[in-house]
Scaffold this active site. Sequence first.
Site, PDB file in Angstrom:
ATOM      1  N   MET A 216      42.995  38.758  35.122  1.00  0.00           N
ATOM      2  CA  MET A 216      41.748  39.438  35.478  1.00  0.00           C
ATOM      3  C   MET A 216      41.133  38.897  36.765  1.00  0.00           C
ATOM      4  O   MET A 216      40.339  39.576  37.407  1.00  0.00           O
ATOM      5  CB  MET A 216      40.737  39.295  34.343  1.00  0.00           C
ATOM      6  CG  MET A 216      41.160  39.955  33.040  1.00  0.00           C
ATOM      7  SD  MET A 216      41.037  41.748  33.113  1.00  0.00           S
ATOM      8  CE  MET A 216      39.256  41.949  33.047  1.00  0.00           C
ATOM      9  N   HIS A 217      41.482  37.667  37.127  1.00  0.00           N
ATOM     10  CA  HIS A 217      40.927  37.046  38.328  1.00  0.00           C
ATOM     11  C   HIS A 217      41.945  36.982  39.453  1.00  0.00           C
ATOM     12  O   HIS A 217      41.752  36.254  40.424  1.00  0.00           O
ATOM     13  CB  HIS A 217      40.410  35.639  38.001  1.00  0.00           C
ATOM     14  CG  HIS A 217      39.509  35.590  36.820  1.00  0.00           C
ATOM     15  ND1 HIS A 217      39.929  35.164  35.586  1.00  0.00           N
ATOM     16  CD2 HIS A 217      38.210  35.964  36.681  1.00  0.00           C
ATOM     17  CE1 HIS A 217      38.923  35.254  34.729  1.00  0.00           C
ATOM     18  NE2 HIS A 217      37.877  35.728  35.370  1.00  0.00           N
ATOM     19  N   GLY A 218      43.042  37.720  39.304  1.00  0.00           N
ATOM     20  CA  GLY A 218      44.063  37.723  40.334  1.00  0.00           C
ATOM     21  C   GLY A 218      45.174  36.725  40.100  1.00  0.00           C
ATOM     22  O   GLY A 218      45.983  36.464  41.003  1.00  0.00           O
TER      23      GLY A 218
END
Length: 331
Positions: A216-218
């Site tokens: 979700m944060h890369g």
Amino acid sequence: MRKFINKASDVAAETLEGYAAAHGARIARVPGTLGLIRRDLTDRVVVLVGGGSGHEPVWLEYVGEGLADAVCQGDVFAAPNPMSIVTVAAEAHRGHGVLFMYGNYAGDRLNFDLAAEELEADGIATRTVRITDDVASAPLERRNDRRGIAGGYFATRIAAAAAARGDDLDAVASIAQRAVDHTRSIGVAGAGGTIPGSSEPTLVVAAGRLEIGMGMHGEKGVWAGDFLGADATADKMLELLFADRPLDRDHAVAVLVNGLGATTRAELLIVSRRLLHRLAEESIEIADTHIGEYATSQEMHGFSITLFELDEDLAQLYHRQAHATFAGVLT
């Protein structure tokens, strides 16, 4: 990246303020925190969810009938601070303990654990269930190290239903953990989202390429290649979900196709069409299907697939009515 905001530093607070203004009849703000509690809390175990802002509707809009009782968030993509968690939990507590539920990320683990220690010292019992549904983030033998993504939706509903029927704190935590253990997810993206105030996306994918299994944060995924059509992408993701562990054919499955922020509803429906056809070919009974944005990552272009296996006990709890402001009445 242009966004309709005021100041980047105010995004989390003003997001919560907007939500509270729209739904103030149902929820109340907890002063000094990025937290909310239900106004109709009753004498039972409290389910408190939380994590970084920027993934709306999770966790902010996971509060309501048949869902969580309280939420404590941090700034965008940042864990809530321990004292805010303590303040929200103490405000929500109704004498039967508090269950913490959040995605399995280092900052969240640290801060929620510190808050739990403080609350226990003050005589408030706590338990913790971490969402670990992302099969791409660690192998099955290290499932406790996996990240949490959209599968937290199902576990939250199960925990809330158990609390509502009057289960004690240990029982609510136990059934919530079982829900997590019966949930598996995987995501895909062709472009990353951008944190407010930043000029660089969290995930860089070259033009004409995609990445399966990113976080979700890369966080880095497990497969990268040329951009595929909807059917081929869904097939590849389903293969990875099946490879993790076999589905129990005696259990029906609830399905979630989740948009990550910049994926059109048409795209999600096209993916869902393929996914449901494939599950039918595998003789898997579909108990329920959800399509929409349940856990986003700013304007990330991509989606995730979640499968939730419903054994008899989980099915009984899952089919209790719930209401989410972002999805209406859930049955």
